[in-house]
Design a protein around this motif. Structure first.
Motif, short mmCIF file in Angstrom:
data_model
loop_
_atom_site.label_atom_id
_atom_site.label_comp_id
_atom_site.label_asym_id
_atom_site.label_seq_id
_atom_site.Cartn_x
_atom_site.Cartn_y
_atom_site.Cartn_z
N HIS A 229 0.86 -1.20 0.00
CA HIS A 229 0.00 0.00 0.00
C HIS A 229 0.89 1.24 0.00
O HIS A 229 1.46 1.61 1.02
CB HIS A 229 -0.90 -0.02 1.24
N HIS B 117 1.43 5.37 -2.03
CA HIS B 117 1.02 6.43 -2.98
C HIS B 117 2.32 7.13 -3.39
O HIS B 117 2.41 8.35 -3.29
CB HIS B 117 0.12 7.46 -2.30
N LYS C 20 -0.55 3.56 -5.91
CA LYS C 20 -1.90 4.01 -6.26
C LYS C 20 -1.87 5.32 -7.05
O LYS C 20 -0.97 6.14 -6.85
CB LYS C 20 -2.70 4.28 -4.98
N HIS D 280 -9.17 1.66 1.13
CA HIS D 280 -8.89 2.44 2.35
C HIS D 280 -10.16 2.45 3.20
O HIS D 280 -11.19 2.98 2.76
CB HIS D 280 -8.61 3.90 1.98
N HIS E 68 -5.72 0.29 6.43
CA HIS E 68 -5.75 1.33 7.49
C HIS E 68 -6.22 0.69 8.79
O HIS E 68 -5.43 0.36 9.63
CB HIS E 68 -6.61 2.57 7.15
N ASP F 165 2.18 2.92 3.33
CA ASP F 165 1.28 4.03 3.01
C ASP F 165 2.02 5.26 2.49
O ASP F 165 1.45 6.36 2.45
CB ASP F 165 0.42 4.43 4.23
ZN LIG Z 1 -3.17 5.10 1.63
#
Ligand SMILES: [Zn+2]
Ligand SMILES: N=CN[C@@H](CCC(=O)O)C(=O)O
Length: 413
Positions: free
Chosen positions: A79, A81, A148, A249, A272, A323
């Motif tokens: 996960h 970004h 992502k 998420h 999360h 994350d």
């Molecule tokens: Zn995230």
């Protein structure tokens, strides 16, 4: 090409028979082999064993002497970004001065701030900024990463992000999976027209992305003030029609029934989970959905940590991911993720390493190739500096313990 790593003090996460994940009490067990070797042939793990059966030097092309060192599979970060433009240092200071993540978002900051920057950034510049972060996480031992979109929020800008992810995938030896997160936040112009934005996602964005084959997964920020259960369900169903599996998420700030919606729609992972109810745990128990905790997000924005003990003791699996993003976790360092999980979530080092390797691999659909030392899997390995024991990895959390990283059989500089 044959590469032999010999005199390894201990190899972690050795799985003779490939498994897809570990859950509950199994997470406490991290199988290891002492005084051992690993033989790599081209990009694959060809063999491993104890030093009394080590192949002779003359049978291989290259040798690494790992005396005193530990070898483990590279981290699997399911996960992130990590494609984004600019950063959000000013919001960091705003939070220090007392504003909450929610207050910053409501002032037009947060995700919308990153989206504005990204829309104004060229594809080339975005690639340049992102590849540096990718190179950094490779040096920190990550061998597979999910990335992502979601800072575009227009068809054009979402495609720009996904094309950058594709270019990273085509350029670097790290395994990359791509997730479409158009439903990250409602753009200002759709603030009072949620249906209009979901229509755009479902009718235009998803078909265009599928046509260019730019994503494997679909995501949404299912949260109070962002996307509701019903809105997320519509997006998951539209994704399914194009072969995009959901990774969502959910439960970052509030529990609004999102986990049930995701499980019902066959989500591969729910991520999360800072707020988890007893009911959520029951729903996850009967499912194939991997719960994913993001402890360095909790650390950075001072929100609760995922209740790992409660979930593992209920028999659930748990994965850990970074994350990495400009707002809530400007770090993709999986070593720190593992340490934070041990220190703050009371996961044992064995549980945390299982969560950041094999369970992470399951959460991004690469468990057949990554996540354990198993013959026939990709030779993506971390060789540490000499350690007293592998407990030192999370214990001395500020030290860089990594000596070398090997990705698909290639030694990284
Ligand atoms: Zn995230
Ligand atoms: N919570 C949603 N998305 C990101 C943060 C997005 C941002 O603030 O830029 C996360 O996973 O934490």
């Amino acid at each position: 090409m044959k590469l032999l790593i010999k005199n390894i003090k201990e190899i972690l996460q050795v799985r003779e028979i490939a498994i897809s994940m570990v859950a509950g009490n199994e997470m406490k067990v991290l199988p290891k082999l002492d005084n051992a070797y690993i033989l790599i042939e081209n990009d694959l793990i060809a063999d491993y064993g104890t030093m009394d059966n080590c192949p002779t030097d003359s049978t291989v092309d290259q040798i690494i002497d790992a005396t005193g060192k530990t070898v483990l599979p590279t981290w699997v970060d399911s996960h992130t970004h990590l494609v984004y433009a600019g950063n959000r240092e000013l919001e960091f200071v705003d939070r220090i001065n007392g504003l909450s993540y929610e207050e910053i978002f409501n002032r037009g900051g947060g995700i919308l701030n990153s989206a504005k920057k990204l829309q104004e950034t060229s594809e080339e510049d975005l690639y340049e900024q992102s590849r540096k972060r990718l190179e950094e996480v490779i040096s920190q031992g990550t061998g597979a990463v999910e990335i992502k979109s979601g800072y575009g929020l227009t068809l054009e800008a979402e495609l720009k992000m996904l094309r950058v992810i594709k270019k990273l995938k085509d350029t670097y030896p790290i395994a990359i999976k791509s997730t479409f997160l158009g439903a990250h936040a409602f753009p200002t112009e759709f603030k009072d027209n949620h249906e209009g934005y979901i229509d755009l996602i479902v009718n235009e964005m998803i078909p265009a992305i599928a046509k260019e084959n730019l994503a494997e997964y679909v995501d949404a920020f299912l949260e109070t003030g962002y996307f509701s259960c019903e809105e997320t369900e519509r997006i998951m169903k539209a994704g399914q029609q194009y072969g995009l599996i959901a990774k969502v998420h959910v439960n970052q700030f509030t529990a609004i029934g999102g986990i049930e919606t995701c499980v019902k729609n066959g989500a591969l992972s729910v991520d999360h989970l800072e707020i988890v109810t007893d009911e959520d745990i029951e729903i996850l128990k009967g499912s194939k959905t991997m719960p994913v905790a993001l402890p360095t997000c909790s650390f950075f924005i001072s929100i609760p940590y995922t209740p790992a003990r409660k979930m593992i003791e209920a028999g659930l699996p748990l994965a850990l991911a970074s994350d990495s993003n400009p707002g809530t976790t400007p770090s993709g360092n999986m070593n720190f993720v593992v340490a934070t999980a041990c220190i703050k979530m009371k996961m044992t080092p064995e549980e945390a390493i299982n969560a950041a390797t094999i369970n992470g691999a399951y959460a991004m659909g690469v468990e057949k190739e990554y996540g354990s030392i198993t013959k026939g899997k990709k030779a993506s390995l971390i060789i540490t500096k000499p350690l007293h024991s592998f407990y030192e990895l999370p214990y001395a959390f500020g030290t860089n313990h990594i000596d070398q990283v090997i990705l698909n059989g290639q030694i990284q500089k």
